[in-house]
Design a protein around this motif. Structure first.
Motif, mmCIF file in Angstrom:
data_model
loop_
_atom_site.group_PDB
_atom_site.id
_atom_site.type_symbol
_atom_site.label_atom_id
_atom_site.label_comp_id
_atom_site.label_asym_id
_atom_site.label_seq_id
_atom_site.Cartn_x
_atom_site.Cartn_y
_atom_site.Cartn_z
ATOM 1 N N SER A 19 0.846 -1.194 0.000
ATOM 2 C CA SER A 19 0.000 0.000 0.000
ATOM 3 C C SER A 19 0.882 1.245 0.000
ATOM 4 O O SER A 19 2.031 1.212 0.474
ATOM 5 C CB SER A 19 -0.934 -0.011 1.217
ATOM 6 N N GLN B 70 -4.244 2.733 8.492
ATOM 7 C CA GLN B 70 -5.005 2.387 7.286
ATOM 8 C C GLN B 70 -4.115 1.694 6.258
ATOM 9 O O GLN B 70 -4.525 0.734 5.607
ATOM 10 C CB GLN B 70 -5.584 3.645 6.632
ATOM 11 N N LYS C 134 -3.850 -1.862 7.087
ATOM 12 C CA LYS C 134 -5.136 -2.555 6.845
ATOM 13 C C LYS C 134 -5.451 -2.705 5.358
ATOM 14 O O LYS C 134 -6.206 -3.599 4.965
ATOM 15 C CB LYS C 134 -6.274 -1.791 7.532
ATOM 16 N N GLU C 135 -4.889 -1.815 4.533
ATOM 17 C CA GLU C 135 -5.173 -1.871 3.096
ATOM 18 C C GLU C 135 -4.497 -3.043 2.393
ATOM 19 O O GLU C 135 -4.870 -3.395 1.281
ATOM 20 C CB GLU C 135 -4.744 -0.558 2.418
ATOM 21 N N THR C 136 -3.482 -3.629 3.015
ATOM 22 C CA THR C 136 -2.850 -4.780 2.371
ATOM 23 C C THR C 136 -3.693 -6.024 2.646
ATOM 24 O O THR C 136 -4.285 -6.152 3.719
ATOM 25 C CB THR C 136 -1.411 -5.021 2.900
#
Ligand code: ADP
Ligand code: MG
Length: 237
Positions: free
Chosen positions: A157, A170, A173-175
């Motif tokens: 990310s 974030q 968490k985006e991966t």
């Protein structure tokens, strides 16, 4: 921390690299920059002979890791330049010779400055935190889990620095792989709060230091209550 003193020390490191015709910082130099920003780094000593390496290993305490130290070798383990988990003097001696031999076979033209003797960090989650200076957007921070997640799946990310804590969390968490960090089959979860702080700091380094175009911590080993940068590289403009 005394910011001005830290800043002067960083300038000194960068000037020295440039005076040697290098456009990047070596592992020790890169880690000194990380440390100035409060990112934990491995204990390590630079050795220039086999006996020196053994003395260093005893000073650091076993188990240790030995790594080739050469400005011409970027991917050390690809040529057998990293040996981990050395538990005794004789294992360390053997590893020292093996690394020298591997280099002489696989990269004979490389000038070896010495061997880095490093504390061995117990197994944890290996992640990558990096930053590049984009010509248009400025510092962009990158996060990903190590190994297949980044290399094969390209599961990373990106966000523009400066980052808030919320944005850094974030990014994690985006991966797709982030679930792994939450722990499974009895493994303890990674310290995501500390990880987010490192992501913010890497962005800050790239924002603060105009001379730095690229930062790469690969890997950062993350445990449940601490984390540590075991390999780092900084590229200069
Ligand atoms: P390179 O990326 O140049 O091949 P690294 O220094 O990243 O070399 O070492 C290769 C791998 O060895 C790392 O990704 C990590 O898995 C492991 N490793 C390196 N140093 C340590 C250390 N001090 N403690 C534990 N594992 C290490
Ligand atoms: Mg590495």
């Amino acid at each position: 921390m005394e910011p001005q003193r830290e800043r002067n020390r960083i300038s000194e490191i960068i000037d020295k690299a440039r005076s040697q015709g290098r456009k990047f910082l070596m592992e020790l130099e890169s880690k000194e920059v990380l440390e100035a920003y409060g990112i934990p780094i491995t204990r390590e000593l630079f050795a220039v002979s086999e006996d020196d390496a053994i003395k260093s290993a005893e000073e650091i305490g076993f188990p240790v890791v030995l790594k080739v130290y050469s400005p011409e070798i970027i991917h050390k383990s690809e040529i057998g330049g990293v040996i981990i988990g050395l538990k005794t003097v004789s294992e360390a001696r053997e590893a020292y010779r093996k690394i020298i031999e591997n280099v002489s076979v696989k990269k004979p033209e490389a000038k070896v400055l010495g061997i880095l003797v490093q504390e061995m960090i117990p197994k944890g989650y290996e992640v990558i935190v990096g930053a590049v200076r984009d010509a248009q957007f400025g510092p962009v921070v990158m996060f990903g889990l190590g190994g297949v997640f980044t290399e094969v799946l390209k599961d990373v990310s990106f966000k523009l620095a400066p980052l808030s804590k919320k944005e850094a969390l974030q990014m994690i968490k985006e991966t797709k792989g982030h679930k792994v960090l939450e722990g499974f089959r009895g493994e303890k979860p990674a310290d995501l709060d500390a990880l987010a702080e490192v992501i913010i700091k890497v962005g800050r380094i790239n924002t603060d230091l105009r001379e730095v175009t690229e930062i790469d911590i690969n890997p950062l080993i993350v445990h449940d209550r601490e984390l540590i940068a075991v390999d780092a590289r900084i590229v200069l403009s």
